[in-house]
Design a protein around this motif. Structure first.
Motif, PDB file in Angstrom:
ATOM      1  N   ARG A  83      35.229  -1.409   2.982  1.00  0.00           N
ATOM      2  CA  ARG A  83      34.814  -2.191   1.823  1.00  0.00           C
ATOM      3  C   ARG A  83      35.938  -2.209   0.785  1.00  0.00           C
ATOM      4  NH1 ARG A  83      31.706  -1.618  -3.025  1.00  0.00           N
ATOM      5  NH2 ARG A  83      30.044  -3.180  -3.182  1.00  0.00           N
ATOM      6  N   ARG A  84      36.609  -1.073   0.603  1.00  0.00           N
ATOM      7  CA  ARG A  84      37.696  -0.948  -0.352  1.00  0.00           C
ATOM      8  C   ARG A  84      38.850  -1.878  -0.003  1.00  0.00           C
ATOM      9  NH1 ARG A  84      37.794  -0.147  -5.198  1.00  0.00           N
ATOM     10  NH2 ARG A  84      39.006  -2.063  -5.086  1.00  0.00           N
ATOM     11  N   ASP A  85      39.173  -1.976   1.298  1.00  0.00           N
ATOM     12  CA  ASP A  85      40.252  -2.865   1.732  1.00  0.00           C
ATOM     13  C   ASP A  85      39.944  -4.307   1.362  1.00  0.00           C
ATOM     14  OD1 ASP A  85      41.853  -0.903   2.823  1.00  0.00           O
ATOM     15  OD2 ASP A  85      40.956  -1.043   4.815  1.00  0.00           O
ATOM     16  N   LEU A  86      38.714  -4.704   1.629  1.00  0.00           N
ATOM     17  CA  LEU A  86      38.326  -6.080   1.367  1.00  0.00           C
ATOM     18  C   LEU A  86      38.364  -6.386  -0.128  1.00  0.00           C
ATOM     19  CD1 LEU A  86      35.833  -8.213   3.207  1.00  0.00           C
ATOM     20  CD2 LEU A  86      35.559  -8.088   0.735  1.00  0.00           C
ATOM     21  N   LEU A  87      37.888  -5.450  -0.947  1.00  0.00           N
ATOM     22  CA  LEU A  87      37.905  -5.650  -2.391  1.00  0.00           C
ATOM     23  C   LEU A  87      39.326  -5.717  -2.930  1.00  0.00           C
ATOM     24  CD1 LEU A  87      34.964  -3.338  -3.521  1.00  0.00           C
ATOM     25  CD2 LEU A  87      35.036  -5.845  -3.597  1.00  0.00           C
ATOM     26  N   ASP A  88      40.225  -4.927  -2.335  1.00  0.00           N
ATOM     27  CA  ASP A  88      41.632  -4.964  -2.748  1.00  0.00           C
ATOM     28  C   ASP A  88      42.233  -6.343  -2.496  1.00  0.00           C
ATOM     29  OD1 ASP A  88      41.636  -2.375  -3.631  1.00  0.00           O
ATOM     30  OD2 ASP A  88      42.577  -1.539  -1.847  1.00  0.00           O
ATOM     31  N   VAL A  89      41.969  -6.903  -1.316  1.00  0.00           N
ATOM     32  CA  VAL A  89      42.470  -8.236  -0.988  1.00  0.00           C
ATOM     33  C   VAL A  89      41.892  -9.273  -1.953  1.00  0.00           C
ATOM     34  CG1 VAL A  89      42.463 -10.076   0.743  1.00  0.00           C
ATOM     35  CG2 VAL A  89      42.865  -7.721   1.446  1.00  0.00           C
ATOM     36  N   LEU A  90      40.611  -9.144  -2.244  1.00  0.00           N
ATOM     37  CA  LEU A  90      39.936 -10.071  -3.157  1.00  0.00           C
ATOM     38  C   LEU A  90      40.603 -10.072  -4.538  1.00  0.00           C
ATOM     39  CD1 LEU A  90      37.492 -11.953  -3.754  1.00  0.00           C
ATOM     40  CD2 LEU A  90      36.224  -9.895  -4.421  1.00  0.00           C
ATOM     41  N   LEU A  91      40.893  -8.897  -5.058  1.00  0.00           N
ATOM     42  CA  LEU A  91      41.498  -8.794  -6.388  1.00  0.00           C
ATOM     43  C   LEU A  91      42.928  -9.330  -6.402  1.00  0.00           C
ATOM     44  CD1 LEU A  91      40.184  -5.299  -7.544  1.00  0.00           C
ATOM     45  CD2 LEU A  91      39.431  -7.552  -8.334  1.00  0.00           C
ATOM     46  N   ILE A  92      43.665  -9.089  -5.327  1.00  0.00           N
ATOM     47  CA  ILE A  92      45.034  -9.616  -5.245  1.00  0.00           C
ATOM     48  C   ILE A  92      45.002 -11.141  -5.192  1.00  0.00           C
ATOM     49  CG2 ILE A  92      47.162  -9.686  -3.894  1.00  0.00           C
ATOM     50  CD1 ILE A  92      46.394  -6.854  -2.866  1.00  0.00           C
ATOM     51  N   GLN A  93      44.094 -11.678  -4.388  1.00  0.00           N
ATOM     52  CA  GLN A  93      43.939 -13.131  -4.317  1.00  0.00           C
ATOM     53  C   GLN A  93      43.635 -13.691  -5.702  1.00  0.00           C
ATOM     54  OE1 GLN A  93      42.097 -13.600   0.258  1.00  0.00           O
ATOM     55  NE2 GLN A  93      40.816 -14.054  -1.520  1.00  0.00           N
ATOM     56  N   ASP A  94      42.718 -13.042  -6.391  1.00  0.00           N
ATOM     57  CA  ASP A  94      42.271 -13.533  -7.688  1.00  0.00           C
ATOM     58  C   ASP A  94      43.403 -13.564  -8.706  1.00  0.00           C
ATOM     59  OD1 ASP A  94      39.739 -14.463  -8.874  1.00  0.00           O
ATOM     60  OD2 ASP A  94      40.096 -12.879 -10.332  1.00  0.00           O
ATOM     61  N   SER A  95      44.348 -12.637  -8.579  1.00  0.00           N
ATOM     62  CA  SER A  95      45.460 -12.590  -9.535  1.00  0.00           C
ATOM     63  C   SER A  95      46.313 -13.853  -9.467  1.00  0.00           C
ATOM     64  CB  SER A  95      46.327 -11.351  -9.289  1.00  0.00           C
ATOM     65  OG  SER A  95      47.045 -11.449  -8.070  1.00  0.00           O
ATOM     66  N   ILE A  96      46.364 -14.495  -8.302  1.00  0.00           N
ATOM     67  CA  ILE A  96      47.134 -15.742  -8.169  1.00  0.00           C
ATOM     68  C   ILE A  96      46.554 -16.812  -9.083  1.00  0.00           C
ATOM     69  CG2 ILE A  96      47.834 -17.590  -6.591  1.00  0.00           C
ATOM     70  CD1 ILE A  96      47.713 -15.526  -4.310  1.00  0.00           C
ATOM     71  N   ALA A  97      45.231 -16.941  -9.072  1.00  0.00           N
ATOM     72  CA  ALA A  97      44.564 -17.933  -9.921  1.00  0.00           C
ATOM     73  C   ALA A  97      44.720 -17.583 -11.393  1.00  0.00           C
ATOM     74  CB  ALA A  97      43.085 -18.022  -9.554  1.00  0.00           C
ATOM     75  N   ASN A  98      44.582 -16.305 -11.726  1.00  0.00           N
ATOM     76  CA  ASN A  98      44.689 -15.880 -13.124  1.00  0.00           C
ATOM     77  C   ASN A  98      46.087 -16.151 -13.689  1.00  0.00           C
ATOM     78  OD1 ASN A  98      42.062 -14.908 -13.074  1.00  0.00           O
ATOM     79  ND2 ASN A  98      42.681 -12.826 -12.539  1.00  0.00           N
ATOM     80  N   ILE A  99      47.108 -15.784 -12.928  1.00  0.00           N
ATOM     81  CA  ILE A  99      48.487 -15.987 -13.392  1.00  0.00           C
ATOM     82  C   ILE A  99      48.777 -17.479 -13.560  1.00  0.00           C
ATOM     83  CG2 ILE A  99      50.932 -15.701 -12.812  1.00  0.00           C
ATOM     84  CD1 ILE A  99      50.056 -13.171 -11.201  1.00  0.00           C
ATOM     85  N   THR A 100      48.320 -18.276 -12.605  1.00  0.00           N
ATOM     86  CA  THR A 100      48.555 -19.719 -12.660  1.00  0.00           C
ATOM     87  C   THR A 100      47.936 -20.326 -13.905  1.00  0.00           C
ATOM     88  OG1 THR A 100      48.563 -19.821 -10.235  1.00  0.00           O
ATOM     89  CG2 THR A 100      48.273 -21.895 -11.422  1.00  0.00           C
ATOM     90  N   LYS A 101      46.695 -19.935 -14.213  1.00  0.00           N
ATOM     91  CA  LYS A 101      46.023 -20.452 -15.414  1.00  0.00           C
ATOM     92  C   LYS A 101      46.785 -20.047 -16.673  1.00  0.00           C
ATOM     93  CE  LYS A 101      42.749 -18.308 -17.456  1.00  0.00           C
ATOM     94  NZ  LYS A 101      41.488 -17.611 -17.859  1.00  0.00           N
ATOM     95  N   ASP A 102      47.205 -18.794 -16.749  1.00  0.00           N
ATOM     96  CA  ASP A 102      47.931 -18.313 -17.933  1.00  0.00           C
ATOM     97  C   ASP A 102      49.272 -19.025 -18.091  1.00  0.00           C
ATOM     98  OD1 ASP A 102      45.869 -16.571 -18.434  1.00  0.00           O
ATOM     99  OD2 ASP A 102      46.889 -14.802 -17.630  1.00  0.00           O
ATOM    100  N   LEU A 103      49.952 -19.252 -16.978  1.00  0.00           N
ATOM    101  CA  LEU A 103      51.256 -19.918 -17.019  1.00  0.00           C
ATOM    102  C   LEU A 103      51.125 -21.361 -17.491  1.00  0.00           C
ATOM    103  CD1 LEU A 103      54.261 -20.144 -16.518  1.00  0.00           C
ATOM    104  CD2 LEU A 103      53.797 -20.422 -14.073  1.00  0.00           C
ATOM    105  N   ALA A 104      50.147 -22.075 -16.944  1.00  0.00           N
ATOM    106  CA  ALA A 104      49.930 -23.465 -17.364  1.00  0.00           C
ATOM    107  C   ALA A 104      49.554 -23.517 -18.843  1.00  0.00           C
ATOM    108  CB  ALA A 104      48.839 -24.108 -16.511  1.00  0.00           C
ATOM    109  N   GLY A 105      48.753 -22.552 -19.291  1.00  0.00           N
ATOM    110  CA  GLY A 105      48.365 -22.502 -20.697  1.00  0.00           C
ATOM    111  C   GLY A 105      49.556 -22.261 -21.601  1.00  0.00           C
TER     112      GLY A 105
END
Length: 226
Positions: A83-105
């Motif tokens: 479960r921990r492995d899957l959650l780690d991948v999920l959070l790393i994936q999510d950082s791509i979207a977060n960084i992109t939004k912040d950069l565009a802003g």
């Protein structure tokens, strides 16, 4: 209750499809940034704003998918990774979207237009980051096949080649970043110091999206060895 229903009640629903859906949504954010970056460089701020809003909406949907997966992730499920492995991948994936939004802003707020000496290089860097994210998405989408083949050696080899491709693309983004930084360094004395600071920040944040995509691939590969 059916046999499949019994299995579901014992082991919980597979989280693979929601993880893949999340990565697809995340990739749509960085893909939309390509549109934003080109509009910004052309100083078409109406189009850039439309793209920025679109990125924000896509990031919000990715965040909703992340929260839904985390809330509904069973403590036990019949998978060859934790479960921990899957959650780690999920959070790393999510950082791509977060960084992109912040950069565009950031770029939209400052109406950031890069100097002509490396403006084209920034667009090429964005394209490389999009390709790196796309390759990570392809790898994550292969997880179904891996499970269906019980992690066969042939399927493992296919995934290994995918991860190698991600690593090569991420390395290419590092090289591209360094080239842009070198060009910016030569221009520093001619530009407003505040602009220089934010140029460096934008270059760094964009590169971080490729770093995160590479981490998705690396974590995925680690999961396969356990």
């Amino acid at each position: 209750m059916t046999k499949s229903g019994n299995i579901t009640s014992l082991f919980g629903k597979s989280p693979i499809s929601p993880l893949q859906k999340h990565m697809k949504q995340v990739h749509s954010c960085i893909k939309e940034f390509g549109v934003f970056a080109k509009a910004a460089q052309s100083e078409d701020w109406d189009k850039a704003q439309e793209a920025r809003v679109s990125i924000g909406n896509k990031e919000k949907k990715a965040d909703q998918l992340k929260k839904k997966l985390r809330m509904n992730l069973p403590s036990t499920f019949m998978m060859p990774f934790s479960r921990r492995d899957l959650l780690d991948v999920l959070l790393i994936q999510d950082s791509i979207a977060n960084i992109t939004k912040d950069l565009a802003g950031l770029m939209m707020t400052r109406h950031m237009v890069f100097p002509k000496e490396f403006a084209g290089d920034f667009i090429k860097l964005a394209d490389l980051c999009i390709k790196t994210s796309a390759s990570a998405l392809v790898a994550i989408n292969e997880l179904d096949e891996l499970l269906e083949t019980a992690f066969s050696s042939r399927e493992r080899k296919i995934v290994s080649e995918m991860v190698k491709k991600i690593n090569v693309l991420e390395h290419d983004t590092d090289v591209a970043q360094n080239d842009i930084r070198n060009k910016l360094f030569l221009l520093e004395s001619e530009l407003p110091p505040v602009d220089v600071m934010f140029y460096y920040r934008a270059i760094e944040w964009l590169g971080e999206t490729a770093d995160a995509a590479q981490k998705v691939g690396s974590r995925f590969e680690v999961m396969l060895t356990k």
